[in-house]
Design an enzyme around this catalytic site. Structure first.
Site, mmCIF file in Angstrom:
data_model
loop_
_atom_site.group_PDB
_atom_site.id
_atom_site.type_symbol
_atom_site.label_atom_id
_atom_site.label_comp_id
_atom_site.label_asym_id
_atom_site.label_seq_id
_atom_site.Cartn_x
_atom_site.Cartn_y
_atom_site.Cartn_z
ATOM 1 N N TYR A 1 -11.127 5.546 -5.735
ATOM 2 C CA TYR A 1 -10.962 5.509 -7.195
ATOM 3 C C TYR A 1 -11.151 6.920 -7.740
ATOM 4 C CZ TYR A 1 -11.554 0.406 -6.825
ATOM 5 O OH TYR A 1 -11.420 -0.920 -6.515
ATOM 6 N N HIS B 1 -0.163 -6.181 -2.005
ATOM 7 C CA HIS B 1 -1.413 -5.597 -2.510
ATOM 8 C C HIS B 1 -1.981 -6.463 -3.634
ATOM 9 C CE1 HIS B 1 -4.111 -2.522 -4.211
ATOM 10 N NE2 HIS B 1 -4.036 -1.959 -3.038
ATOM 11 N N PHE C 1 -11.984 -0.304 -2.261
ATOM 12 C CA PHE C 1 -12.030 -1.374 -3.272
ATOM 13 C C PHE C 1 -13.386 -1.518 -3.977
ATOM 14 C CE2 PHE C 1 -8.512 -2.631 -0.471
ATOM 15 C CZ PHE C 1 -7.495 -2.734 -1.409
ATOM 16 N N ASP D 1 -6.707 5.393 -1.144
ATOM 17 C CA ASP D 1 -7.605 6.525 -1.403
ATOM 18 C C ASP D 1 -8.626 6.109 -2.463
ATOM 19 O OD1 ASP D 1 -6.007 6.712 -3.702
ATOM 20 O OD2 ASP D 1 -5.838 8.892 -3.612
#
Length: 226
Positions: A67, A186, A78, A65
């Protein structure tokens, strides 16, 4: 029906916009944007789709989701708006990028040049409340973005880069016989050392594109942003 996305994604996703779950999501978002601080701003919710059309998409990098800090999110997984410090996960992506394909580090986190080349930087949830990670999970976004993933899987010859448990949970939506799936832990500081570093996703993605007869991605980000 109002055109929400100004390219071929509109046609792909339009049936979803007519469904009850999306109407409920729309009502929920109206209320949220009126009463809370929500990121990204409402004009950038579909930015990933706007900048990387369905036909153009060659690579998908799946995030979770947006920032949830001020002025960071602009609709791409990202990526952060110019003027922001590069977030920790993206710093690790840059480290792997340099180790994998020799890209020079940049001092910004604006990934538009990837989007322009056919990298769909897609979050599975497209909005979030300020300071509250995952606050818009389970409201309907996942159904919409799952549909986008499945549509790309049907198109075929797409490279899906899945980092972390949440992204890997989408593997079942992708036809691995017609597409390339690259997965690892991740890039966050908590997990990057356990399989992300050394996974070489960028060179592997480019090799897959070359095998499909497509132009590889120039992963080098511009040093200066216009």
């Amino acid at each position: 029906m109002k055109q929400l996305i100004k390219n071929d994604w509109q046609t792909i996703l339009e049936p979803e916009f007519e469904k009850d779950y999306y109407r409920q999501l729309h009502q929920f978002l109206k209320q949220e944007y009126q009463t809370q601080t929500i990121y990204p701003d409402m004009f950038h919710i579909f930015q990933a789709f706007e900048w990387t059309s369905y036909t153009q998409t060659k690579v998908v990098i799946l995030g979770q989701d947006p920032y949830h800090g001020p002025n960071q999110a602009h609709g791409l997984s990202f990526s952060v708006l110019p003027g922001n410090k590069v977030p920790p996960s993206l710093q690790n992506i840059y480290k792997e990028l340099q180790a994998d394909v020799g890209c020079q580090p940049v001092n910004h986190g604006y990934l538009k040049s990837w989007a322009d080349q056919g990298v769909l930087l897609l979050n599975s949830v497209l909005t979030v409340r300020k300071g509250q990670a995952f606050s818009h999970q389970g409201k309907g976004w996942e159904q919409l973005t799952d549909q986008a993933i499945q549509a790309l899987s049907k198109k075929g010859q797409v490279v899906f880069i899945l980092w972390g448990k949440a992204a890997k949970s989408k593997t079942s939506l992708i036809d691995a016989t017609r597409n390339t799936i690259l997965s690892s832990t991740h890039p966050s500081p908590f997990s990057a050392n356990y399989g992300f570093f050394g996974s070489r996703p960028f060179s592997k993605a480019n090799q897959a594109l070359i095998n499909y007869g497509k132009e590889p991605i120039d992963w080098q980000l511009p040093q200066q942003i216009d």
